[in-house]
Design a protein around this motif. Structure first.
Motif, PDB file in Angstrom:
ATOM      1  N   ASN A  15      43.693  -3.174  84.943  1.00 22.60           N
ATOM      2  CA  ASN A  15      43.809  -3.226  83.489  1.00 22.60           C
ATOM      3  C   ASN A  15      43.709  -4.683  83.059  1.00 22.60           C
ATOM      4  O   ASN A  15      44.412  -5.541  83.589  1.00 22.60           O
ATOM      5  CB  ASN A  15      45.151  -2.641  83.019  1.00 22.60           C
ATOM      6  CG  ASN A  15      45.239  -1.161  83.301  1.00 22.60           C
ATOM      7  OD1 ASN A  15      44.325  -0.412  82.996  1.00 22.60           O
ATOM      8  ND2 ASN A  15      46.342  -0.743  83.898  1.00 22.60           N
ATOM      9  N   GLU A  17      44.111  -7.481  80.119  1.00 27.39           N
ATOM     10  CA  GLU A  17      44.673  -7.854  78.818  1.00 27.39           C
ATOM     11  C   GLU A  17      44.152  -9.251  78.502  1.00 27.39           C
ATOM     12  O   GLU A  17      44.333 -10.176  79.289  1.00 27.39           O
ATOM     13  CB  GLU A  17      46.202  -7.850  78.854  1.00 27.39           C
ATOM     14  CG  GLU A  17      46.853  -8.292  77.564  1.00 27.39           C
ATOM     15  CD  GLU A  17      46.675  -7.308  76.408  1.00 27.39           C
ATOM     16  OE1 GLU A  17      46.477  -7.777  75.263  1.00 27.39           O
ATOM     17  OE2 GLU A  17      46.744  -6.088  76.648  1.00 27.39           O
ATOM     18  N   ALA A  72      48.022 -11.744  71.759  1.00 36.49           N
ATOM     19  CA  ALA A  72      47.558 -10.560  72.471  1.00 36.49           C
ATOM     20  C   ALA A  72      46.501  -9.827  71.643  1.00 36.49           C
ATOM     21  O   ALA A  72      46.314 -10.102  70.454  1.00 36.49           O
ATOM     22  CB  ALA A  72      48.736  -9.633  72.773  1.00 36.49           C
ATOM     23  N   SER A  73      45.831  -8.862  72.264  1.00 32.99           N
ATOM     24  CA  SER A  73      44.781  -8.122  71.578  1.00 32.99           C
ATOM     25  C   SER A  73      45.316  -7.317  70.394  1.00 32.99           C
ATOM     26  O   SER A  73      44.566  -6.981  69.486  1.00 32.99           O
ATOM     27  CB  SER A  73      44.050  -7.208  72.570  1.00 32.99           C
ATOM     28  OG  SER A  73      44.985  -6.367  73.215  1.00 32.99           O
TER      29      SER A  73
END
Length: 99
Positions: free
Chosen positions: A70, A72, A88-89
């Motif tokens: 995963n 990020e 963060a996204s």
């Protein structure tokens, strides 16, 4: 260099409006020079770590953290020897201080 400033152990002091450590709960990130990464959260005497890798984007404006396949992506807002601000996204701002 950016890599030299990012490498090391960081303590999360804020995620969004939440400040840390709080109520015995703390979060740490460790960036190793070779690209290894560790995310650790602790609560009182309990501690758990996730291991993965990290890499800069081509322009070094972002850092990708990969754990269990995963990815990020964090935008680097500020990177000093003792201070790291990431976004963060989900647009949540993370503030970290060097340990």
């Amino acid at each position: 260099t950016k890599k030299a400033r990012l490498t090391g152990e960081w303590e999360v002091v804020r995620i969004g409006n939440e400040t840390f450590p709080q109520d015995g709960y703390s979060v740490e990130m460790e960036f190793e020079k070779e690209g290894d990464f560790r995310y650790t959260y602790s609560y009182d005497s309990y501690s758990y770590s996730y291991n993965g890798t990290w890499e800069f984007s081509n322009d070094k404006e972002e850092v990708d953290i990969i754990i269990d396949n995963n990815v990020e992506t964090f935008e680097i807002l500020r990177l000093k020897n003792d201070e790291l601000w990431l976004e963060a996204s989900d647009n949540t701002e993370w503030r970290l201080e060097a340990k």
